[in-house]
Design an enzyme around this catalytic site. Structure first.
Site, PDB file in Angstrom:
ATOM      1  N   GLU A 142       2.285   2.637  -4.520  1.00  0.00           N
ATOM      2  CA  GLU A 142       0.980   2.215  -4.001  1.00  0.00           C
ATOM      3  C   GLU A 142       0.637   0.859  -4.621  1.00  0.00           C
ATOM      4  O   GLU A 142      -0.103   0.544  -5.478  1.00  0.00           O
ATOM      5  CB  GLU A 142      -0.187   2.858  -4.862  1.00  0.00           C
ATOM      6  N   GLU A 295       1.900  11.556   0.451  1.00  0.00           N
ATOM      7  CA  GLU A 295       1.242  12.297  -0.468  1.00  0.00           C
ATOM      8  C   GLU A 295       0.025  13.041   0.105  1.00  0.00           C
ATOM      9  O   GLU A 295      -0.709  12.510   0.719  1.00  0.00           O
ATOM     10  CB  GLU A 295       0.635  11.438  -1.690  1.00  0.00           C
TER      11      GLU A 295
END
Ligand code: GLA
Ligand code: ZN
Length: 659
Positions: A142, A295
């Protein structure tokens, strides 16, 4: 079709690993992501590597035909790094460095950090290149934080500006540095703008561009190593949907495909997951191809307090929504809820106790269904007739100067996009989210909301699209600024005026509300937040202001230009129904008819390839829904032919093979 979990063997005793892998295999999982935070476990002492534990975990997975994605672990620096090289920790605005102990705390310019990032990437690549079940990589984790205000970053920013502008005269011009005596006479006089609300907007915009470029270049160092040592492996990164801190188009350039982390808000009552759909379409638009979910929501999320548990059917429905928008892989975060650390309450498929219960069973059901669907899905993607332009630079400039205030504090551009997107969602049509420079010829309808920064080239690109027969909608705050965030010295909407048949003589932030007048029995509709005082120069007026002082001005217009139509909305309308009316008008003008008209709360999406059309229908409510569907469809999940009606249970999903 890859389906599995994010797995942290290093969080559990190794004698549990075979149980985990057995359970994964029984669930039908064939992929796991590992190691993205395990730098210290792989390099406990600087320059000394230890991969034995990961070899063992990978081999246990491999024996059960579970493939692996490895993360380069650079989102968490080992304690030894922070201790020995404090300059690798990002510097905050106040001149102090981030205190080590969370994650995403490094300076991306630091040559000390970058060398060590390259070294661990190289060591992992060389070690795992031949491991049979390793098939791909995730860079870091991220990307997007933190800003660093250290001298190395400041120097990097100055060098980047020098490359971009060539001369100080040009930089001073592009930034409008005559204002407040901000002219600089040496590159080393340039500072990092530390506050979006008081510093020069042009400088703030370039700082964001620089930071984005910096992350891309950091990633590129890793990608170059991985490509060289592991040429057969794919490389991806886990993006964050609507996060806009980086230019995601650029971050995606070096990757094989985009993947992203999907954590929709689980409301008190079930809500339509509009943002998850929009995010998926933004993610698909980054490379114009299908993506993965790296995710996926597996349980109640939370770091300190946690939200509600996904209800029966909701884990499945969250996954299918992404499948419907082009997901070709799905990994739940995480396998098992960890008993230690900050994410003790970010719940996985298994609880702390490690027992395979309801959430595991539901994920296993999805996995088995996905495998069965795989041949039908193979090679399918979304082929939308509608595109919305999604431009990070305009969003950044609107963060820096929203112009009018937005009570929720959200980005006004992103909110504008959501208003139109959600209406198109309710109408049952797919949307592609595309960059401003995208080829628009495949689309019958293009929306360009709040395209605040509009270069002359892109303006001409939009005009040409309409001239050739396209239907284009744009709205307020479009075409206000040039590429360096200087306001154009033109009457708005500048280069789009002729195409739209309007001229905006004045504008204002609306304090309170102005009622709108429309023809027919539509409405009542209300203008809020902002109003352009639109003078028409050929356009038809679709809505005008009822207030006396705006009596001469239009709020919504439409104009024939060349073979196409240019629509303009000069305000923010309070009522959702206005946007439904608008979407219907636009779709009609563009001759787009949805395959089905979904009842409220039901989402429609179409995945297709040449010989195949798969219609996804998702019930986002907790009430069963009945709807009319085209005749002759085959229900792939139920394995039956359908009639002309479809019944969906609460959180129900259907995939219909059309015609
Ligand atoms: C992000 C991260 C994960 C995890 C989850 C939950 O998406 O990538 O590592 O932290 O959030 O907090
Ligand atoms: Zn720095």
């Amino acid at each position: 079709m890859y389906i599995g979990v994010d797995y942290y063997p290093e969080h559990w005793p190794s004698n549990r690993w075979t149980t985990d892998a057995d359970l994964m295999a029984e669930a039908g999982f064939n992929i796991a992501r590992l190691a993205e935070f395990a730098w210290v476990d792989m390099e406990p002492v600087e320059g000394e590597f230890e991969f034995g534990w990961l070899d063992e975990a990978l081999s246990i997975l491999g024996k059960r035909n579970i493939s692996a994605i490895l993360g380069t672990p650079t989102a968490v620096m080992p304690a030894w790094m922070a201790h020995q090289y404090p300059e690798t920790l990002a510097m905050q605005k106040d001149g102090t460095r981030i205190v080590w102990g969370v994650r995403k705390n490094n300076c991306f310019t630091s040559s000390v950090y970058r060398k060590r990032s390259e070294r661990i990437t190289l060591a992992m690549a060389e070690h795992f290149a031949q491991t049979p079940n390793v098939i791909g990589w995730q860079t870091d984790n991220e990307f997007g934080q933190p800003y660093c205000y250290c001298d190395e970053c400041r120097g990097g920013f100055q060098t980047w500006l020098q490359r971009k502008y060539g001369s100080l005269d040009e930089l001073n011009r592009a930034w409008g540095n005559h204002f407040w005596g901000q002219k600089v006479q040496g590159w080393d006089e340039i500072v990092i703008p530390v506050d979006d609300s008081t510093y020069n907007p042009s400088a703030c915009l370039d700082w964001r561009r620089f930071f984005s470029w910096l992350n891309v270049s950091f990633q590129r160092d890793q990608v170059n190593i991985l490509r060289k040592i592991c040429p057969t492996h794919f490389i991806t990164h886990n993006f964050m949907g609507l996060f806009k801190g980086l230019n995601y188009y650029e971050l995606a350039t070096d990757l094989d495909f985009v993947s992203w982390d999907n954590y929709p808000k689980l409301g008190v009552t079930p809500q339509i997951r509009y943002d998850a759909s929009l995010s998926a379409d933004v993610m698909r638009g980054l490379k114009g191809k299908n993506f993965w979910i790296m995710e996926q929501t597996a349980g109640a999320p939370g770091w300190a307090t946690f939200g509600r548990n996904p209800r029966p059917g909701e884990i499945r429905s969250i996954a299918y929504q992404q499948l419907a928008h082009g997901a070709d892989g799905n990994l739940w975060f995480r396998w098992r809820t960890c008993t230690a650390g900050r994410e003790q309450y970010w719940h996985g498929l298994l609880g702390h106790d490690g027992r395979p219960l309801r959430r595991y069973d539901e994920a296993a059901q999805v996995a088995h269904e996905y495998h069965r669907l795989a041949p039908e899905l193979e090679g399918t993607t979304i082929k939308a007739d509608v595109a919305i332009i999604y431009d990070y630079e305009s969003l950044w400039a609107l963060d820096i100067q929203p112009g009018y205030s937005n009570p929720e504090g959200n980005n006004v551009g992103q909110d504008a996009i959501k208003r139109y997107y959600q209406a198109l969602f309710r109408a049952g049509v797919n949307v592609d989210m595309v960059p401003p420079s995208a080829d628009l010829t495949p689309y019958k309808l293009v929306l360009a909301p709040h395209l605040y920064i509009l270069s002359d080239t892109i303006a001409e690109h939009l005009n040409a699209y309409v001239r050739a027969g396209g239907v284009l909608l744009t709205d307020c705050r479009t075409a206000v600024k040039d590429e360096t965030s200087l306001c154009y010295d033109r009457t708005l909407p500048g280069k789009l005026s002729e195409m739209l048949g309007i001229s905006i003589e004045e504008y204002e932030a609306v304090i309170g509300e102005y009622p709108l007048t429309m023809s027919g029995d539509l409405g009542p509709f209300t203008a809020t937040h902002y109003a352009d005082w639109v003078h028409t120069t050929g356009a038809d007026v679709l809505a005008s202001y009822a207030s006396w002082h705006l009596a001469d001005y239009a709020a919504v217009t439409r104009h024939r230009f060349g073979k196409g139509w240019g629509w303009y909305v000069g305000t923010v309308v309070k009522e959702t129904k206005f946007y439904d009316w608008l979407a219907a008008g636009l779709l009609n003008q563009a001759s787009i008819s949805p395959i089905v008209t979904p009842p409220a709360g039901v989402e429609v999406s179409l995945r297709e390839r040449q010989d195949q059309k798969l219609l996804f229908l998702l019930n986002h409510t907790e009430q069963p829904q009945d709807m009319v569907i085209p005749e002759g469809c085959y229900d792939l999940l139920k394995d039956i032919m359908c009639g002309d009606r479809l019944h969906l249970d609460r959180y129900g999903v259907a995939i219909l093979k059309v015609g």
